[in-house]
Scaffold this active site. Sequence first.
Site, PDB file in Angstrom:
ATOM      1  N   LEU A  34     -10.677  40.817  25.263  1.00 45.88           N
ATOM      2  CA  LEU A  34     -10.657  42.075  24.498  1.00 45.88           C
ATOM      3  C   LEU A  34     -11.095  43.283  25.343  1.00 45.88           C
ATOM      4  CD1 LEU A  34     -11.910  40.862  20.972  1.00 45.88           C
ATOM      5  CD2 LEU A  34      -9.574  41.019  21.850  1.00 45.88           C
ATOM      6  N   GLY A  40      -7.151  44.228  25.390  1.00 44.70           N
ATOM      7  CA  GLY A  40      -6.537  43.679  24.171  1.00 44.70           C
ATOM      8  C   GLY A  40      -7.338  44.073  22.942  1.00 44.70           C
ATOM      9  N   ASP A  66     -12.757  35.007  28.887  1.00 41.66           N
ATOM     10  CA  ASP A  66     -12.246  35.674  30.081  1.00 41.66           C
ATOM     11  C   ASP A  66     -11.527  34.656  30.969  1.00 41.66           C
ATOM     12  OD1 ASP A  66     -12.438  36.976  32.811  1.00 41.66           O
ATOM     13  OD2 ASP A  66     -13.520  38.483  31.612  1.00 41.66           O
ATOM     14  N   ALA A  87      -4.316  40.055  32.573  1.00 42.34           N
ATOM     15  CA  ALA A  87      -4.370  40.683  33.892  1.00 42.34           C
ATOM     16  C   ALA A  87      -4.915  42.096  33.757  1.00 42.34           C
ATOM     17  CB  ALA A  87      -2.968  40.762  34.505  1.00 42.34           C
ATOM     18  N   TYR A 106      -2.644  45.396  43.549  1.00 41.70           N
ATOM     19  CA  TYR A 106      -1.998  44.779  42.380  1.00 41.70           C
ATOM     20  C   TYR A 106      -0.763  43.976  42.785  1.00 41.70           C
ATOM     21  CZ  TYR A 106       0.603  44.528  37.983  1.00 41.70           C
ATOM     22  OH  TYR A 106       1.319  44.092  36.900  1.00 41.70           O
ATOM     23  N   VAL A 155       3.517  54.611  31.670  1.00 41.66           N
ATOM     24  CA  VAL A 155       3.976  55.994  31.551  1.00 41.66           C
ATOM     25  C   VAL A 155       4.660  56.277  30.210  1.00 41.66           C
ATOM     26  CG1 VAL A 155       6.195  55.619  32.733  1.00 41.66           C
ATOM     27  CG2 VAL A 155       5.130  57.870  32.796  1.00 41.66           C
TER      28      VAL A 155
HETATM   29  C1  UD1 Z   1       4.102  49.264  35.805  1.00 39.25           C
HETATM   30  C2  UD1 Z   1       3.041  48.487  35.053  1.00 39.25           C
HETATM   31  C3  UD1 Z   1       2.661  47.262  35.843  1.00 39.25           C
HETATM   32  C4  UD1 Z   1       3.932  46.470  36.109  1.00 39.25           C
HETATM   33  C5  UD1 Z   1       4.910  47.335  36.889  1.00 39.25           C
HETATM   34  C6  UD1 Z   1       6.243  46.629  37.138  1.00 39.25           C
HETATM   35  C7  UD1 Z   1       1.451  49.600  33.541  1.00 39.25           C
HETATM   36  C8  UD1 Z   1       0.223  50.438  33.429  1.00 39.25           C
HETATM   37  N1  UD1 Z   1       1.856  49.318  34.796  1.00 39.25           N
HETATM   38  O1  UD1 Z   1       3.549  49.818  37.017  1.00 39.25           O
HETATM   39  O2  UD1 Z   1       1.737  46.469  35.115  1.00 39.25           O
HETATM   40  O3  UD1 Z   1       3.633  45.291  36.792  1.00 39.25           O
HETATM   41  O4  UD1 Z   1       5.209  48.484  36.112  1.00 39.25           O
HETATM   42  O5  UD1 Z   1       7.148  47.486  37.737  1.00 39.25           O
HETATM   43  O6  UD1 Z   1       2.032  49.205  32.564  1.00 39.25           O
HETATM   44  N2  UD1 Z   1       3.392  58.506  35.968  1.00 39.25           N
HETATM   45  C9  UD1 Z   1       3.431  59.892  35.789  1.00 39.25           C
HETATM   46  N3  UD1 Z   1       2.611  60.429  34.838  1.00 39.25           N
HETATM   47  C10 UD1 Z   1       1.765  59.672  34.075  1.00 39.25           C
HETATM   48  C11 UD1 Z   1       1.741  58.260  34.276  1.00 39.25           C
HETATM   49  C12 UD1 Z   1       2.568  57.721  35.236  1.00 39.25           C
HETATM   50  O7  UD1 Z   1       4.174  60.612  36.473  1.00 39.25           O
HETATM   51  O8  UD1 Z   1       1.044  60.237  33.230  1.00 39.25           O
HETATM   52  C13 UD1 Z   1       4.299  57.917  36.979  1.00 39.25           C
HETATM   53  C14 UD1 Z   1       3.598  57.066  38.012  1.00 39.25           C
HETATM   54  O9  UD1 Z   1       3.084  57.822  39.081  1.00 39.25           O
HETATM   55  C15 UD1 Z   1       4.729  56.131  38.439  1.00 39.25           C
HETATM   56  C16 UD1 Z   1       5.557  55.967  37.152  1.00 39.25           C
HETATM   57  O10 UD1 Z   1       5.179  57.042  36.300  1.00 39.25           O
HETATM   58  O11 UD1 Z   1       5.522  56.731  39.442  1.00 39.25           O
HETATM   59  C17 UD1 Z   1       5.295  54.667  36.452  1.00 39.25           C
HETATM   60  O12 UD1 Z   1       3.892  54.492  36.336  1.00 39.25           O
HETATM   61  P1  UD1 Z   1       3.241  53.350  35.426  1.00 39.25           P
HETATM   62  O13 UD1 Z   1       3.738  53.431  34.047  1.00 39.25           O
HETATM   63  O14 UD1 Z   1       1.766  53.398  35.664  1.00 39.25           O
HETATM   64  O15 UD1 Z   1       3.913  52.022  36.005  1.00 39.25           O
HETATM   65  P2  UD1 Z   1       4.004  51.312  37.436  1.00 39.25           P
HETATM   66  O16 UD1 Z   1       2.975  51.800  38.391  1.00 39.25           O
HETATM   67  O17 UD1 Z   1       5.436  51.341  37.829  1.00 39.25           O
END
Ligand code: UD1
Length: 310
Positions: free
Chosen positions: A33, A36, A54, A76, A142, A186
């Site tokens: 949690l 989660g 855990d 994870a 990661y 994102v």
């Molecule tokens: C995500 C997953 C990760 C997964 C991977 C597979 C999450 C948090 N991360 O990583 O677990 O293994 O995909 O591809 O679910 N961004 C912005 N503004 C924001 C947030 C993000 O511009 O407010 C950009 C980031 O810089 C990045 C993109 O959006 O370029 C995607 O970011 P994010 O959603 O964190 O995902 P990943 O890093 O691709």
Amino acid sequence: MKILVTGGAGFIGSHIVERLVREGHEVKAYDNLSSGKRENLAAVASDVELVEADVRDAPQLDFYAAGCDVIFHEAAVVSVPYSVEHPQETHDVNIQGTLNVLHAAKRRGVKRVVFACSAAIYGDDPEMPKRETMRPQPMSPYGIEKLTSEYYLSVWSQLYGVETVSLRYFNVFGERQDPGSPYSGVISIFVDRALRGAGVTLFGDGGQTRDFVYVGNVVDANVRAATTPGVAGRAYNVGCGDKTTLLQLLDTIERIVGSKVERTHAPPRAGDIRESIADISKIRAELGYTPAVGVEEGLRRLIAHIKERR
Ligand code: UD1
């Protein structure tokens, strides 16, 4: 079947639990949690046991693996930037946690382990789309952790006969993904802010691409990975096979929500990959997977769900 889902109260894990319960399986959700939430399992609360523990706790895992046919290992730390800032912690959860799951599976005779791996293992190899045969080049702690875990799975299959399947998730989104932290996915952040009339920050120029995949498709891939015979030791991409830039994503969100979202740019994030798109021909051919819900339809469902809850 008797099934253990680590991270079972999390975003993806809770969707897997719901589907398995609906199919009549006996399911335990194993979750500390930390990210989660108990309420993620509200729809099936009376039919599922939530074990608050855990994955770093090997004896507990061993205890709860006893009698299980399948383990879905979703627990994870999922954030790339968090792993850049806290590599020891994410190592312990993401690598040692997986090793604990595999060790418990071996000791307790669990037939199959399905693992939540990641497209982050590919890094920035310019070749697109990403195929499973490409040489992984992780760019973040990661990515290393998910790749190391996948290697452990494959070796566990060869050495100890535990059937393992690794699913390399691309960017999963959908209901119950928590927008509440700067480390959140994102889409969860952008949708939440768009619905509140707030602006968003784009790290970089917004031209980076991701293969966004709706969580229902990912659940389907998991069920197929658990039940298809003859695939032990293999790894599969799970995406849609389409790429979307963040700018295109925002355009689509604006269209569905019906209002403009203010955009601010900040420097690119350390450890970020630029381009990401999956070749999904292997999972289509071998597991019969198809991304039934496309990105726009997934976004519509997510936005409708959030509006309904507010
Ligand atoms: C995500 C997953 C990760 C997964 C991977 C597979 C999450 C948090 N991360 O990583 O677990 O293994 O995909 O591809 O679910 N961004 C912005 N503004 C924001 C947030 C993000 O511009 O407010 C950009 C980031 O810089 C990045 C993109 O959006 O370029 C995607 O970011 P994010 O959603 O964190 O995902 P990943 O890093 O691709």
